[in-house]
Design a protein around this motif. Structure first.
Motif, PDB file in Angstrom:
ATOM      1  N   UNK A  20      53.079  50.158  22.971  1.00  0.00           N
ATOM      2  CA  UNK A  20      51.780  49.858  22.181  1.00  0.00           C
ATOM      3  C   UNK A  20      51.701  48.127  22.212  1.00  0.00           C
ATOM      4  N   UNK A  21      52.502  47.367  22.282  1.00  0.00           N
ATOM      5  CA  UNK A  21      52.313  45.912  22.214  1.00  0.00           C
ATOM      6  C   UNK A  21      51.836  45.717  23.696  1.00  0.00           C
ATOM      7  N   UNK A  22      52.594  46.246  24.460  1.00  0.00           N
ATOM      8  CA  UNK A  22      52.141  45.744  26.032  1.00  0.00           C
ATOM      9  C   UNK A  22      50.700  46.019  26.114  1.00  0.00           C
ATOM     10  N   UNK A  23      50.154  47.316  25.853  1.00  0.00           N
ATOM     11  CA  UNK A  23      48.707  47.569  25.972  1.00  0.00           C
ATOM     12  C   UNK A  23      47.891  46.650  25.053  1.00  0.00           C
ATOM     13  N   UNK A  24      48.350  46.230  23.880  1.00  0.00           N
ATOM     14  CA  UNK A  24      47.427  45.423  23.094  1.00  0.00           C
ATOM     15  C   UNK A  24      47.425  43.954  23.918  1.00  0.00           C
ATOM     16  N   UNK A  25      48.506  43.590  24.380  1.00  0.00           N
ATOM     17  CA  UNK A  25      48.446  42.166  25.371  1.00  0.00           C
ATOM     18  C   UNK A  25      47.475  42.271  26.423  1.00  0.00           C
ATOM     19  N   UNK A  26      47.584  43.544  27.073  1.00  0.00           N
ATOM     20  CA  UNK A  26      46.886  43.970  27.986  1.00  0.00           C
ATOM     21  C   UNK A  26      45.400  43.910  27.686  1.00  0.00           C
ATOM     22  N   UNK A  27      44.966  44.267  26.702  1.00  0.00           N
ATOM     23  CA  UNK A  27      43.673  44.500  26.221  1.00  0.00           C
ATOM     24  C   UNK A  27      43.078  43.016  25.815  1.00  0.00           C
ATOM     25  N   UNK A  28      43.782  42.317  25.181  1.00  0.00           N
ATOM     26  CA  UNK A  28      43.343  41.063  24.835  1.00  0.00           C
ATOM     27  C   UNK A  28      43.248  40.150  25.912  1.00  0.00           C
ATOM     28  N   UNK A  29      44.316  40.190  26.873  1.00  0.00           N
ATOM     29  CA  UNK A  29      43.982  39.548  28.131  1.00  0.00           C
ATOM     30  C   UNK A  29      42.993  39.645  29.055  1.00  0.00           C
ATOM     31  N   UNK A  30      42.687  41.129  29.209  1.00  0.00           N
ATOM     32  CA  UNK A  30      41.456  41.656  29.673  1.00  0.00           C
ATOM     33  C   UNK A  30      40.465  41.035  29.125  1.00  0.00           C
ATOM     34  N   UNK A  31      40.142  41.147  27.740  1.00  0.00           N
ATOM     35  CA  UNK A  31      39.094  40.652  26.959  1.00  0.00           C
ATOM     36  C   UNK A  31      38.885  39.143  27.528  1.00  0.00           C
ATOM     37  N   UNK A  32      39.947  38.239  27.413  1.00  0.00           N
ATOM     38  CA  UNK A  32      39.721  36.957  27.949  1.00  0.00           C
ATOM     39  C   UNK A  32      39.222  36.898  29.263  1.00  0.00           C
ATOM     40  N   UNK A  33      39.496  37.853  30.187  1.00  0.00           N
ATOM     41  CA  UNK A  33      39.105  37.709  31.549  1.00  0.00           C
ATOM     42  C   UNK A  33      37.562  38.074  31.615  1.00  0.00           C
ATOM     43  N   UNK A  34      37.173  39.049  30.483  1.00  0.00           N
ATOM     44  CA  UNK A  34      35.748  38.989  30.423  1.00  0.00           C
ATOM     45  C   UNK A  34      34.958  37.791  30.049  1.00  0.00           C
ATOM     46  N   UNK A  35      35.687  37.235  29.032  1.00  0.00           N
ATOM     47  CA  UNK A  35      34.912  36.089  28.485  1.00  0.00           C
ATOM     48  C   UNK A  35      34.815  35.042  29.895  1.00  0.00           C
ATOM     49  N   UNK A  36      36.124  34.977  30.609  1.00  0.00           N
ATOM     50  CA  UNK A  36      35.793  34.067  31.807  1.00  0.00           C
ATOM     51  C   UNK A  36      34.840  34.389  32.704  1.00  0.00           C
ATOM     52  N   UNK A  37      34.652  35.494  33.208  1.00  0.00           N
ATOM     53  CA  UNK A  37      33.448  35.809  33.705  1.00  0.00           C
ATOM     54  C   UNK A  37      32.109  35.770  33.502  1.00  0.00           C
ATOM     55  N   UNK A  38      32.095  36.120  32.147  1.00  0.00           N
ATOM     56  CA  UNK A  38      30.820  36.068  31.351  1.00  0.00           C
ATOM     57  C   UNK A  38      30.419  34.457  31.317  1.00  0.00           C
ATOM     58  N   UNK A  39      31.102  33.773  31.086  1.00  0.00           N
ATOM     59  CA  UNK A  39      31.043  32.287  31.035  1.00  0.00           C
ATOM     60  C   UNK A  39      30.574  31.739  32.421  1.00  0.00           C
ATOM     61  N   UNK A  40      31.169  32.257  33.457  1.00  0.00           N
ATOM     62  CA  UNK A  40      30.805  31.951  34.873  1.00  0.00           C
ATOM     63  C   UNK A  40      29.543  32.324  35.240  1.00  0.00           C
ATOM     64  N   UNK A  41      29.372  33.960  35.106  1.00  0.00           N
ATOM     65  CA  UNK A  41      28.206  34.397  35.807  1.00  0.00           C
ATOM     66  C   UNK A  41      26.631  34.190  35.069  1.00  0.00           C
ATOM     67  N   UNK A  42      27.069  34.027  33.442  1.00  0.00           N
ATOM     68  CA  UNK A  42      25.776  33.826  32.818  1.00  0.00           C
ATOM     69  C   UNK A  42      24.851  32.740  33.470  1.00  0.00           C
ATOM     70  N   UNK A  43      25.219  31.953  34.248  1.00  0.00           N
ATOM     71  CA  UNK A  43      24.313  30.911  34.881  1.00  0.00           C
ATOM     72  C   UNK A  43      23.419  31.571  35.757  1.00  0.00           C
ATOM     73  N   UNK A  44      23.961  32.487  36.517  1.00  0.00           N
ATOM     74  CA  UNK A  44      22.947  33.338  37.412  1.00  0.00           C
ATOM     75  C   UNK A  44      21.940  33.766  36.946  1.00  0.00           C
ATOM     76  N   UNK A  45      22.009  34.192  35.542  1.00  0.00           N
ATOM     77  CA  UNK A  45      20.982  35.340  35.035  1.00  0.00           C
ATOM     78  C   UNK A  45      19.768  33.997  34.750  1.00  0.00           C
TER      79      UNK A  45
END
Length: 439
Positions: A20-45
């Motif tokens: 359970x904790x491993x998947x929580x860590x994955x979900x949060x780390x994945x969520x920050x990855x989404x934030x990473x690329x959202x911050x990067x690619x919003x410029x193109x829009x």
């Protein structure tokens, strides 16, 4: 609890950790990855709006996108090494906080120069997130899930790009382009706070008892730069995997950056609809990374060397589809061919990542993924938008997009050379591992 199979050739693996904790860590780390690329690619829009507001050239617009990938490429490796020394969880939190506040800086920028500095800081924050994040995730999951987790994590970049462009375009049209950056910054800050409250070095170590020993082993590897470099560049085939992956992502980086402008200029779509349309193409790229990875694993289950063939095939298919698509008149057929081409253009990520893992010692996999990230950015994601913009200033955006698929030919050559050397290189590495296990 997971049951971890013993690793071959004397490689020590982690004991079971909380599912359970491993998947929580994955979900949060994945969520920050989404934030990473959202911050990067919003410029193109908001490219069309920035061009109108500040009168920027396509080269300047491309530099605002490319500078992030350039900084990421240059600093991925050294910052990954520092993260191993300082602590992966702490490093991830600091990185995410930096890119989130830098994105907020983009929202208040008043000139091209200020925006360029803010974008460079975004790149600084994002530089080592991918390599450190995947290293953290792989350390708390069993080995047989590595391909699945790696493919899903890498595809998160495409999904984050989709969210960044679609949401950014919508917010820009209704509330202004500055609010687009502010929205992405707020999302990242909220996730950083949540991550810091739930994930910590101590909690990960408590569920991963061998974590301290692994860190000590990694520290030992870092004391010898020669040993580290020898492992990272030990064979011709692993270098070909780095180079082929980076060259192919040149096309992906160019298409992601310029698709909103392409739809805006040649389909007369307003900024929000152009961004939403481009987001669909980027989503196809992310889905393609996952699907191509699954297809590759199934085809190559009993013959790993076939991964090189699948990589060459993805390069060839994307080259043909995109070359034809960008030469057609605007219309449904063009969009279908472009969508099909983008679906497979980044399909080489899975095979390339698997080959890098197979051809480097497991003890330095974090550094190996950092090196792959460096190649992806310096050869592909950084120059892709910038070179396309420079060519567009001379012959038009459409002409530039008709030329860039040619980079796939170079990627095919790199993967073909890698395949020709793979068997002997892998045999050599296995022999060295066997000798090390006996010592």
């Amino acid at each position: 609890m997971h049951c971890i199979k013993p690793a071959p050739c004397g490689v020590t693996t982690a004991p079971a950790t909380s599912r359970k904790y491993a998947w929580i860590v994955f979900a949060l780390t994945f969520g920050l990855l989404l934030s990473d690329y959202m911050s990067r690619q919003v410029l193109n829009a908001v490219f069309p709006l920035l061009k109108l507001t500040w009168g920027l050239s396509d080269t300047q617009l491309g530099s605002l996108s490319g500078v992030v990938a350039l900084i990421v490429g240059l600093l991925t490796f050294p910052l990954s090494v520092l993260a191993d020394r300082w602590g992966r969880v702490r490093s991830l939190i600091v990185m995410a906080a930096l890119w989130s506040f830098a994105t907020l800086g983009c929202a208040i920028a008043t000139s091209y120069g200020e925006m360029l500095v803010a974008r460079a800081l975004v790149g600084l924050g994002e530089a080592a997130y991918g390599s450190v994040g995947i290293a953290l995730i792989l350390s708390i999951f069993p080995p047989h899930l590595r391909s699945t987790l790696t493919g899903a994590f890498m595809a998160g970049g495409a999904f984050g790009s989709v969210l960044g462009m679609a949401l950014g375009g919508f917010v820009a049209v209704h509330f202004g382009w500055r609010m687009s950056f502010a929205t992405m910054a707020a999302f990242g800050i909220v996730l950083v706070i949540t991550y810091a409250m739930i994930v910590s070095e101590k909690r990960v170590a408590a569920r991963y008892p061998d974590g301290r020993a692994a860190e000590q082993h990694a520290s030992g590897m870092r004391t010898s730069l020669r040993t580290l470099l020898a492992g990272l560049f030990s064979t011709v085939s692993v270098v070909c995997a780095y180079v082929g992956s980076g060259l192919q992502l040149f096309i992906m980086g160019a298409v992601i950056a310029w698709m909103p402008s392409f739809l805006n200029r040649y389909y007369a779509l307003p900024a929000d609809k152009a961004a939403a349309g481009a987001a669909v193409f980027v989503l196809l790229g992310g889905v393609g990374m996952v699907v191509c990875g699954i297809v590759t694993d199934r085809i190559c289950r009993n013959a790993p060397s076939r991964k090189w063939i699948t990589a060459v095939a993805y390069c060839l298919i994307s080259f043909v589809l995109l070359s034809i698509g960008f030469r057609l008149d605007a219309g449904a057929l063009q969009l279908v061919l472009l969508g099909a081409g983008i679906l497979v253009v980044a399909g080489t990520s899975g095979p390339a990542g698997a080959m890098v893992a197979n051809l480097t010692p497991s003890a330095i996999h974090a550094s190996a993924f950092a090196t792959l990230t460096l190649a992806n950015n310096l050869l592909g994601l950084a120059p892709g938008p910038l070179v396309t913009g420079a060519i567009a200033d001379r012959i038009g955006l459409l002409g530039a997009l008709q030329i860039i698929p040619l980079v796939s030919v170079a990627a095919m050559i790199a993967f073909a050379i890698g395949k020709s050397r793979y068997a002997r290189d892998l045999s050599r590495i296995d022999a060295l591992r066997g000798q090390a296990a006996k010592q």
